[in-house]
Design a protein around this motif. Structure first.
Motif, PDB file in Angstrom:
ATOM      1  N   ILE A 127      33.471  50.924  26.971  1.00  0.00           N
ATOM      2  CA  ILE A 127      32.428  51.026  25.956  1.00  0.00           C
ATOM      3  C   ILE A 127      31.359  49.975  26.219  1.00  0.00           C
ATOM      4  N   GLU A 128      30.206  50.163  25.558  1.00  0.00           N
ATOM      5  CA  GLU A 128      29.139  49.171  25.547  1.00  0.00           C
ATOM      6  C   GLU A 128      29.212  48.482  24.179  1.00  0.00           C
ATOM      7  N   LEU A 129      29.394  47.153  24.157  1.00  0.00           N
ATOM      8  CA  LEU A 129      29.689  46.410  22.929  1.00  0.00           C
ATOM      9  C   LEU A 129      28.481  45.582  22.502  1.00  0.00           C
ATOM     10  N   THR A 142      23.588  26.881  25.074  1.00  0.00           N
ATOM     11  CA  THR A 142      23.603  26.926  26.539  1.00  0.00           C
ATOM     12  C   THR A 142      24.956  27.425  27.039  1.00  0.00           C
ATOM     13  N   ILE A 143      26.031  26.819  26.509  1.00  0.00           N
ATOM     14  CA  ILE A 143      27.386  27.213  26.942  1.00  0.00           C
ATOM     15  C   ILE A 143      27.668  28.655  26.530  1.00  0.00           C
ATOM     16  N   SER A 144      27.286  29.026  25.313  1.00  0.00           N
ATOM     17  CA  SER A 144      27.521  30.399  24.859  1.00  0.00           C
ATOM     18  C   SER A 144      26.813  31.399  25.768  1.00  0.00           C
ATOM     19  N   ASN A 145      25.556  31.102  26.112  1.00  0.00           N
ATOM     20  CA  ASN A 145      24.788  32.001  26.977  1.00  0.00           C
ATOM     21  C   ASN A 145      25.433  32.124  28.353  1.00  0.00           C
ATOM     22  N   ARG A 146      25.876  30.971  28.907  1.00  0.00           N
ATOM     23  CA  ARG A 146      26.510  31.005  30.230  1.00  0.00           C
ATOM     24  C   ARG A 146      27.844  31.769  30.182  1.00  0.00           C
ATOM     25  N   LEU A 147      28.611  31.567  29.096  1.00  0.00           N
ATOM     26  CA  LEU A 147      29.896  32.265  28.982  1.00  0.00           C
ATOM     27  C   LEU A 147      29.692  33.777  28.917  1.00  0.00           C
ATOM     28  N   VAL A 148      28.708  34.226  28.126  1.00  0.00           N
ATOM     29  CA  VAL A 148      28.461  35.665  28.000  1.00  0.00           C
ATOM     30  C   VAL A 148      27.987  36.243  29.332  1.00  0.00           C
ATOM     31  N   LYS A 149      27.169  35.490  30.070  1.00  0.00           N
ATOM     32  CA  LYS A 149      26.738  35.956  31.396  1.00  0.00           C
ATOM     33  C   LYS A 149      27.928  36.054  32.338  1.00  0.00           C
ATOM     34  N   THR A 150      28.860  35.077  32.238  1.00  0.00           N
ATOM     35  CA  THR A 150      30.067  35.128  33.070  1.00  0.00           C
ATOM     36  C   THR A 150      30.883  36.373  32.748  1.00  0.00           C
ATOM     37  N   MET A 151      30.844  36.816  31.475  1.00  0.00           N
ATOM     38  CA  MET A 151      31.544  38.042  31.076  1.00  0.00           C
ATOM     39  C   MET A 151      30.791  39.297  31.524  1.00  0.00           C
ATOM     40  N   GLY A 187      27.531  39.984  30.516  1.00  0.00           N
ATOM     41  CA  GLY A 187      26.609  40.431  29.484  1.00  0.00           C
ATOM     42  C   GLY A 187      25.431  39.500  29.312  1.00  0.00           C
ATOM     43  N   GLU A 188      24.810  39.553  28.127  1.00  0.00           N
ATOM     44  CA  GLU A 188      23.656  38.712  27.834  1.00  0.00           C
ATOM     45  C   GLU A 188      23.575  38.488  26.333  1.00  0.00           C
ATOM     46  N   PHE A 197      20.973  36.830  16.782  1.00  0.00           N
ATOM     47  CA  PHE A 197      21.526  36.648  18.126  1.00  0.00           C
ATOM     48  C   PHE A 197      22.474  37.817  18.381  1.00  0.00           C
ATOM     49  N   THR A 198      22.183  38.596  19.433  1.00  0.00           N
ATOM     50  CA  THR A 198      23.008  39.766  19.751  1.00  0.00           C
ATOM     51  C   THR A 198      23.707  39.562  21.093  1.00  0.00           C
ATOM     52  N   ILE A 199      25.036  39.618  21.058  1.00  0.00           N
ATOM     53  CA  ILE A 199      25.838  39.568  22.290  1.00  0.00           C
ATOM     54  C   ILE A 199      25.966  41.001  22.803  1.00  0.00           C
ATOM     55  N   HIS A 200      25.442  41.253  24.006  1.00  0.00           N
ATOM     56  CA  HIS A 200      25.488  42.595  24.590  1.00  0.00           C
ATOM     57  C   HIS A 200      26.397  42.556  25.817  1.00  0.00           C
ATOM     58  N   LEU A 201      27.538  43.259  25.727  1.00  0.00           N
ATOM     59  CA  LEU A 201      28.461  43.390  26.861  1.00  0.00           C
ATOM     60  C   LEU A 201      28.420  44.852  27.303  1.00  0.00           C
ATOM     61  N   PRO A 202      27.782  45.160  28.446  1.00  0.00           N
ATOM     62  CA  PRO A 202      27.536  46.556  28.822  1.00  0.00           C
ATOM     63  C   PRO A 202      28.754  47.318  29.301  1.00  0.00           C
ATOM     64  N   ARG A 203      29.850  46.617  29.608  1.00  0.00           N
ATOM     65  CA  ARG A 203      31.001  47.333  30.176  1.00  0.00           C
ATOM     66  C   ARG A 203      32.289  46.610  29.763  1.00  0.00           C
TER      67      ARG A 203
END
Length: 930
Positions: free
Chosen positions: A611-613, A654-663, A665-666, A679-685
């Motif tokens: 899913i896209e979350l 900063t850490i939150s943004n880097r963690l989401v990118k590591t997952m 997403g953005e 603030f929207t956490i977008h995890l595409p897969r």
């Protein structure tokens, strides 16, 4: 050509190059990749390849040699050479050998490469289409000629057959008849009577038998021919008609005869013969039908041929239009080297006008100049008798300027396969080669800059790792000894001082953890641990964590989760860390209104099971200006308004943004100053599954756990660290031994044979890893637990059973020790909990405690369970601990410590279980006082 994608064969021994090429051009072409020449040959035999691309440098056979082989076997295929060489002469030599359509220098530019591939495919399609049209036209002409020849043979054979039949019948005298007009009688030969199945009497008299014997449509014709002959109008009677046999069948007959006159010239007899021509008539009918069909087919083929010729003329016109408008120069010469065609692009590239060159010798305009190859005359197809050839040359324009050109030449033939000239397409590649050279130089500079940046980043990571060890070591002592002193210090002011030290130490530890988390992410050392999590549980937990702060601020907290949310494969710890940072910021910067945590998802239709979350945190707080939104995710950066009002390090986002990118997403920010932020956490897969239910975690309760006298060796070069661990373990039934470095650890190991070793990693003389290796050589069974202040997982190895990070909490240490060392659960007795129960004063003390606990239960406890506010739970635990110490009930004190520990960890499930057992202590007191 069909509508399928062009097929490209790409040969390269580097798998990464093959994957990159396929990823770039898969939407536009059907790609066949191979890293061995034999595989490439097999693909060429099995598939209709349109373009061949080969890397110049191959292990067994070079790309140039392979392209030479392709040119011999598949002359129509455009060939493209990939090369990493920058020497122009070497490139030209390789290209001329391989007869390539064009060469591409690595690293290539994808758009330029695609233009080259499209141009190659277009050229191939035109050549292929012309070839197919010519083949089809020749085949149709041959088929038409064969049909006409067959028709002529059939007619000749039929005429011959008819002649033979006539001769045979006439020579045998078949069907002789004699008609006596005077008596109107007909005499037939015996064989025809049998053939017609009549008797002689059945055919008499003749004048009554016309309708019986002759088909009604032929009677008039037959009588007319008779009477015409009787009147001497014709010298011979001849007629064809249909005669009916006795059984009713009609046959075609040919009747021929002659009138026999009496002496006065009056007709007396007419004598002749019959021939059965039924088969002839049927053959003529079939031949007529066949002729009609053949004529129709000839007409259809003629129309189709005319259409194809018109299509060919249209294609040729389009080709001529394309030649006139193509950016490539089109040059055509005859067999004598005289220019026959020179398009506008040729004028632009070489500087000569069309009227200057038409009918002139091509070599006059491309004279050989030392060190320049102006025109590829040595490779002219006229001289080497090849169908096509590709070359590269350095030429002089009319104005004297040097240019580098790619020549794509094809031999021209007439219908008798004689060479009549050469057609060439010429591409000016001067600017591209210069750009490629600049690109190579730029890439080298970028590579050098990248290497320098990586060295600097590595140095920073090493510095932060050392800083982690140096700061965590004293923090270990500060926080640890503060925990120990809390049990010893009773005076209120001193307790306040200790609490301030402990709070400051935790704040400093949190800051260090943020910095080191950031360092881990930047160094690529952060490893995500994915597991199936229950989304409802984790989002409810976030709501509970901030419930008290939100209630105190009198703002609303809205939680919206899309129905039927499946289980999610995520790193639960890191996702919780991101959510706590984002929701914590929303709570911090919102003074009125609401905070909304919303969770949505969309299925990915072409990827089953994913899913896209979308997780959005919306607030009605102070908002962020447009200028500051660009900097908000940078480390140590905060908006000036935020910094003035709330302070902080500026690392959370900063850490939150880097963690989401590591997952993968953005984080998307939408905000207006003084109106709030989203603030929207977008995890595409995100992989999904059924909702995952965690097993009940083991309680941290060690109330009745007792060690069985195991031996522990403590190894640390810092005395305060050793004293802290000794303080933690002093009340326990354990034997402790100490060592200051790895050498002493080995000595103490051989001397005391401990059951478990607590080993620091960084120590002088011999570090913990080396000491552990030497100990493992003597014992595989001894339990080794590493004590480390480092954040880098690369220090971990299989020598140790467990790694504990400093600073270490007492409950954390005991939990690990109970998992490795033998212990038992000790049953409590009345004597252990109530000393001297018969004495009046002690009973009064316990009754006083019972009243206090019952009052707390009635007035405070139910609200605590419902609200689950962690600050209130910690105060509740402190209150219970205080009364347990006054009344000397150790079991109740341990219970209070456990509740406080679980509240500090935000462990909701463990807290629910612990709170449910509170009333058991009241019931226990009641039983003891009966």
């Amino acid at each position: 050509m069909s509508q399928e994608l062009p097929k490209i064969l790409y040969l390269d021994d580097e798998i990464e190059n093959l994957s990159s090429f396929k990823a770039l051009f898969r939407p536009y072409y059907e790609i066949y990749t191979c890293d061995e020449v034999e595989e490439a040959r097999a693909i060429l035999k099995e598939e209709e390849i349109h373009i061949v691309v080969a890397d110049q440098k191959m292990p067994d056979i070079s790309g140039v040699e392979f392209l030479e082989e392709v040119a011999r076997q598949y002359p129509l295929l455009p060939r493209i050479l990939l090369t990493g060489y920058s020497d122009v002469d070497a490139i030209i030599q390789s290209i001329n050998r391989g007869e390539v359509y064009r060469y591409i220098t690595k690293p290539y530019i994808a758009n330029d490469f695609k233009l080259t591939l499209d141009s190659a495919f277009e050229l191939y399609s035109l050549k292929k289409k012309n070839q197919l049209l010519l083949i089809e036209l020749e085949e149709k002409n041959r088929t038409l000629e064969m049909k006409l020849e067959m028709q002529k043979r059939t007619e000749a054979e039929l005429r011959l057959s008819q002649a033979r039949l006539m001769i045979t019948i006439e020579s045998t005298g078949q069907g002789i008849w004699d008609w006596n007009r005077k008596y109107n009688r007909v005499n037939l030969s015996e064989n025809w009577l049998k053939f017609l199945e009549y008797s002689e009497m059945e055919i008499q008299p003749l004048h009554n038998q016309w309708k019986k014997f002759v088909d009604s449509e032929d009677i008039k014709k037959l009588k007319k021919e008779f009477f015409v002959h009787f009147r001497n109008k014709t010298s011979r009677f001849e007629v064809e008609f249909r005669l009916r046999k006795k059984g009713g069948d009609l046959i075609w007959v040919y009747a021929a005869g002659k009138v026999i006159e009496e002496h006065r010239g009056k007709p007396l007899h007419i004598v002749g013969h019959f021939m059965d021509i039924t088969q002839k008539k049927e053959a003529e009918s079939k031949l007529l039908a066949l002729n009609e069909v053949l004529e129709a087919r000839v007409m259809e083929r003629t129309r189709a041929l005319a259409i194809k010729q018109e299509e060919l003329r249209t294609v040729n016109n389009k080709l001529l239009l394309h030649i006139e408008n193509t950016p490539l120069a089109y040059i055509e010469i005859d067999e004598y080297g005289l220019v026959k065609a020179w398009n506008p692009s040729a004028e632009r590239i070489f500087g000569y006008k069309k009227e200057e060159v038409l009918g002139k010798d091509i070599f006059y305009f491309f004279k050989q100049v030392p060190e320049l190859r102006n025109y590829p005359q040595d490779d002219l197809l006229i001289y080497n008798d090849k169908d096509s050839i590709n070359t590269t040359s350095v030429s002089l324009r009319k104005d004297g300027k040097k240019i580098i050109c790619d020549w794509y030449s094809t031999t021209l033939f007439n219908d008798k396969k004689n060479i009549i000239g050469v057609a060439s397409l010429v591409h000016d590649v001067t600017e591209r080669l210069l750009a490629e050279k600049e690109t190579v130089e730029t890439n080298l500079a970028l590579k050098k800059a990248k290497e320098e940046a990586e060295k600097a980043n590595k140095a920073k990571s090493e510095f932060l790792a050392n800083m982690s060890h140096e700061i965590r070591t004293p923090l270990n002592a500060i926080i640890g000894f503060t925990d120990l002193l809390e049990d010893l210090v009773k005076e209120t002011t001193q307790k306040h001082y200790l609490n301030s030290i402990k709070t400051s130490g935790k704040a400093l530890l949190a800051l260090i953890n943020d910095i080191l988390d950031l360092s881990k992410i930047e160094a690529g050392k952060l490893v995500l641990s994915y597991e199936m999590v229950n989304p409802y549980s984790i989002f409810e937990e976030i709501k509970n964590i901030f419930f008290h702060a939100i209630t105190r601020k009198k703002i609303d907290f809205l939680l919206s989760i899309e129905p039927e949310m499946p289980g999610l494969m995520l790193d639960e710890i890191r996702l919780r860390q991101v959510l706590i940072n984002l929701v914590g910021n929303a709570v911090k910067f919102t003074s009125e209104g609401f905070i909304k945590l919303e969770v949505k998802y969309k299925p990915i239709y072409d990827m089953e099971g994913y899913i896209e979350l979308f997780i959005s945190i919306q607030d009605t707080g102070i908002g962020i200006s447009f200028e500051e939104q660009k900097l908000i995710f940078d480390e140590f950066r905060q908006s000036q308004k935020t910094l003035n009002q709330h302070g902080g390090t500026g690392l959370g986002l900063t850490i939150s943004n880097r963690l989401v990118k590591t997952m993968g997403g953005e984080i998307i920010l939408s905000s207006k100053e003084n109106e709030g932020s989203i603030f929207t956490i977008h995890l595409p897969r995100v992989r999904i599954g059924e909702v995952w239910q965690k097993e009940e975690e083991k309680s941290n309760e060690f109330i009745n756990y007792k060690f069985k006298g195991s031996k522990i060796l403590l190894v640390d070069d810092i005395e305060s660290n050793r004293n802290l661990i000794i303080g933690y373990l002093k009340p326990e039934n354990l034997k402790l031994y100490q060592a200051k470095n790895g050498i002493e650890a080995i000595q103490q190991f051989h001397k005391h044979n401990p059951d478990l070793i607590l080993m620091d990693i960084r120590m002088p003389l011999m570090d913990g890893n080396e000491a552990a290796r030497k100990i493992r050589m003597h014992s595989k069974d001894v339990c080794l637990i590493a004590l480390t202040a480092s954040i880098l997982n690369e220090e971990e190895n299989e020598l140790f059973n467990k790694y504990l990070r400093k600073p270490i909490r007492r409950t954390e240490l005991l939990s690990e020790l109970f998992s490795f060392l033998p212990h038992h659960i000790e049953e409590e007795t009345k004597a252990e909990t109530l000393e001297n129960p018969d004495e009046r004063d002690n009973k009064e003390t316990w009754r006083e405690l019972l009243l206090i606990l019952e009052k707390i239960f009635e007035t405070e406890f139910s609200g605590l369970k419902e609200r689950m506010i962690f600050d209130e739970l910690i105060k509740f635990a402190d209150k219970i601990q205080y009364f347990s110490e006054i009344h000397h009930w150790q079991r109740l004190k341990i219970y209070a410590e456990r509740v406080k520990f679980e509240a500090e960890l935000f462990d909701i499930k463990a807290l629910e279980k612990s709170l449910e057992s509170f009333y058991e202590y009241i019931e226990y007191l009641k039983k003891q006082l009966l």
